[in-house]
Design an enzyme around this catalytic site. Structure first.
Site, short mmCIF file in Angstrom:
data_model
loop_
_atom_site.label_atom_id
_atom_site.label_comp_id
_atom_site.label_asym_id
_atom_site.label_seq_id
_atom_site.Cartn_x
_atom_site.Cartn_y
_atom_site.Cartn_z
N TYR A 1 0.95 -1.35 -0.01
CA TYR A 1 0.16 0.01 -0.11
C TYR A 1 0.87 1.41 0.17
CZ TYR A 1 -3.86 -3.08 1.47
OH TYR A 1 -4.74 -4.27 1.57
N ARG B 1 -7.58 -15.38 9.35
CA ARG B 1 -8.93 -16.18 8.93
C ARG B 1 -9.39 -17.04 9.72
NH1 ARG B 1 -6.45 -17.32 3.12
NH2 ARG B 1 -4.56 -17.42 4.64
N CYS C 1 -17.15 -16.33 4.43
CA CYS C 1 -16.07 -17.56 4.67
C CYS C 1 -16.77 -18.88 4.33
CB CYS C 1 -15.69 -17.56 6.42
SG CYS C 1 -14.77 -18.77 6.74
N CYS D 1 -12.55 -15.30 1.27
CA CYS D 1 -12.90 -14.00 2.07
C CYS D 1 -12.35 -12.92 1.48
CB CYS D 1 -12.21 -14.50 3.52
SG CYS D 1 -10.36 -14.68 3.54
N LYS E 1 -4.54 -29.57 -0.07
CA LYS E 1 -6.04 -29.50 0.25
C LYS E 1 -6.60 -30.12 1.46
CE LYS E 1 -9.42 -28.16 -2.18
NZ LYS E 1 -10.56 -28.20 -3.23
#
Length: 646
Positions: free
Chosen positions: A178, A323, A365, A352, A433
């Site tokens: 940023y 998260r 979520c 998200c 995963k």
């Protein structure tokens, strides 16, 4: 067992009840008040209050801008107006009731801001230098020295506003690529004046700002600074970050909050399941060793044992959960009071952050349908206790059962297979995963804790349902592989991706996959680990178009590494003895025979009981994939809403 996590700590003058901090994460919940936008509303208050009530010691609230130019959309927060200060005061008041402390992250989106989202003017985004963001790729101009000085003045004013709003600390946002971070990175700062060109000059802007803030508010009020440990793709190194950390400590920063990467390293800044838990802790530890102020850090920390070990091994001072607290606001309480199995873990899907660009703009979520719905989606006692039967033990059925049982209903869930999980079982198999399976583990624990009776290996046919005599039935019977109407579709070489991932069948050496969406590409990634040669046929012009940015970036890199052949804009028209005929740009091609052809073209609902129940006058609701194949968030939300309506 988790003594260090719940040990109090003092950061300067700030005392925390435990060593758990919630990472600053955009929520997209700011609202419009009269003509003033970007003001915290009821959705914002309820979101933070849930995490304070859940036991978190330090809530590091989301990024807020110190200037209008720093805003990137209609629902990003700010703290430069009276209305916003009043809104944030409601947030801090709500959270302080539970003993939580709050810091606010103040910054400016800089070159990562797609300014066209919030204005129709001609103004370009600003940065230390005129280099566009690699993701946004919007026109950017180099900020002038006079504008830098104005930014510093505006920032100091917003720090005073934050104190007025009841925040216990302020965090200077020098991270994520940023505006403020653009000054300290050589990749984004190629100025040739006093604010660029050398390390000393790149440090000038932040050091001036820290000095100005301290002169205004004194030495005691806690000031945190958030920065990346490094920028892995050609930016700042961890060695340079060490030097900066020491300079910031000397200038008066109370604690460092460390993440990693920037928008350029999107998959590091918003890490998916392709980055393992604690992936940046080594760099965090290296920086911590050269300073004497506390370090707050995480990096996909979801497991309590890992969080505790990081503290026990003296690698961080405060564990930061991001998260993990979106997925479960009760994470802290569940750990402290022995309910670890009930924690819903973040599965690293990154929905998200992607949701912030999709209307409605607040975050969603995949494993927690309540996030940002805390003010409206509440579990209340049922007006009348009923006997409920839930048919199907996938995520929708389990969520419906949990919600109904928590409301006081008597709930029985039946599943035809020997294990619960539905399609989640197959979804958890592709590389990296495995955390996806944790959703079923935690939902099962929640269901048992709530008193749900679970019957496995049980076929819920109409005779069973009639004899059960439930007041209402919830059908969550799931989905099956979609089989297209293609000539030769009954070829003996054809199998489904779901059957393969569930271990019901195996493949030959030369493989064709029909469908280049998430199911197809993840199946390809999986079987290439076994040395298989894979060709994907996708009807649209893009591979993995239904995947979120961070996961898509990683899986495409893996497919390229495995040298997988991908045909896009390719419609399969026939299958003949293992050969695939497909149409591309009006021309029909034919391949050599494949050993195995895998169907990955999507799913279709399984809901054969609906008509029978209607004929028998049995009350029922259909949810999840049985209603319409959908993503996890949607099916879980349907489970909640169905049970709340009973």
């Amino acid at each position: 067992m988790f003594d260090k996590l719940f040990e109090p700590i003092k950061i300067g003058s700030l005392e925390l009840k435990n060593r758990i901090a919630m990472a600053p994460m955009a929520t997209g919940t700011s609202e419009t008040l009269d003509t003033i936008t970007h003001v915290p509303g009821e959705r914002t208050i309820a979101y933070y209050e849930a995490r304070a009530k859940g036991g978190c010691g330090l809530l590091m609230t989301e990024f807020v801008s110190f200037q209008p130019m720093g805003l990137s959309g209609p629902h990003l927060g700010e703290i430069f107006t009276e209305e916003a200060v009043e809104g944030w005061k409601k947030v801090t008041d709500a959270c302080h009731k539970y003993g939580a402390k709050l810091s606010v992250e103040i910054g400016h989106k800089g070159r990562t801001n797609n300014w066209s989202k919030v204005t129709t003017g001609e103004e370009r985004t600003v940065s230390a230098s005129a280099q566009p963001c690699h993701i946004i790729q919007g026109a950017t101009r180099e900020i002038t020295v006079d504008e830098i000085h104005q930014c510093q003045k505006d920032y100091v004013l917003c720090v005073k506003n934050a104190i007025q709003a009841g925040f216990d600390a302020v965090e200077l946002h020098f991270a994520n690529g940023y505006f403020l971070s653009s000054f300290i990175s050589g990749r984004t700062n190629n100025r040739v004046d006093e604010y660029g060109g050398t390390l000393e000059n790149r440090l000038r802007m932040p050091l001036e700002l820290i000095r100005m803030i301290r002169e205004e508010i004194g030495d005691d009020y806690p000031l945190f600074l958030r920065m990346g440990t490094s920028e892995p793709r050609g930016g700042r190194s961890v060695e340079e970050t060490k030097l900066m950390a020491k300079a910031f400590e000397k200038a008066g920063i109370t604690a460092l909050d460390l993440n990693v990467g920037s928008y350029t390293e999107w998959d590091y800044e918003f890490p998916s399941y392709y980055l393992t838990n604690g992936f940046n802790i080594n760099e965090v530890e290296a920086i911590r060793k050269v300073i004497n102020i506390p370090v707050i850090a995480g990096g996909r920390i979801t497991e309590p044992r890992l969080a505790e070990t990081l503290l026990e091994d003296d690698r961080v001072d405060i564990v930061q959960l991001g998260r993990a607290l979106l997925a479960d606001p009760e994470w802290c309480n569940k750990v402290q009071f022995g309910r670890v199995n009930e924690i819903r873990r973040c599965i690293g899907c990154t929905r998200c952050i992607e949701q912030l660009s999709i209307d409605p703009y607040y975050i969603k979520c995949s494993v927690n349908p309540f996030v940002c719905n805390e003010a409206t989606l509440t579990i209340t006692p049922a007006a009348k206790v009923k006997k409920l039967l839930v048919v199907g033990g996938g995520p929708a059925g389990l969520q419906a059962a949990v919600t109904a049982a928590k409301r006081g209903h008597t709930v029985t869930l039946v599943e035809k297979n020997a294990t619960l999980g539905g399609m989640v079982r197959a979804a958890a198999v592709p590389p990296m995963k495995w955390e996806t399976a944790s959703l079923i583990t935690s939902l099962t624990a929640e269901a048992k804790a709530a008193g749900v009776e679970i019957l496995l290996n049980t076929i819920a046919d109409i005779d069973f349902i009639k004899s059960f005599a439930a007041d209402e039935v919830i059908l969550a019977t799931g989905s099956k592989t979609l089989v297209p109407k293609i000539e030769g579709i009954n070829d003996h070489r054809i199998i489904s991706a779901v059957d393969l991932l569930n271990g019901d069948i195996w493949v030959g050496q030369n493989i064709a996959i029909l469908g280049g969406g998430m199911i197809g590409v993840e199946t390809a990634d999986y079987i290439t680990e076994y040395g298989k040669k894979v060709t994907i046929f996708e009807m649209t012009d893009q591979i993995a178009s239904d995947m979120w940015r961070a996961t898509k970036m990683n899986v495409l890199q893996r497919l390229k590494k495995h040298e997988i052949t991908m045909h896009t804009d390719s419609k399969v028209v026939a299958i003949d003895d293992g050969r695939i005929r497909y149409e591309q740009n009006g021309i029909v091609y034919s391949t050599e025979p494949f050993d195995t052809i895998i169907l990955a073209l999507g799913l279709q609902s399984v809901n054969t009981l609906q008509d029978t129940l209607a004929q028998e006058d049995i009350l029922y609701k259909t949810i999840g994939d049985a209603l319409h194949p959908a993503r996890l968030y949607e099916v879980l939300l349907q489970g909640v809403e169905a049970s709340l309506s009973i």
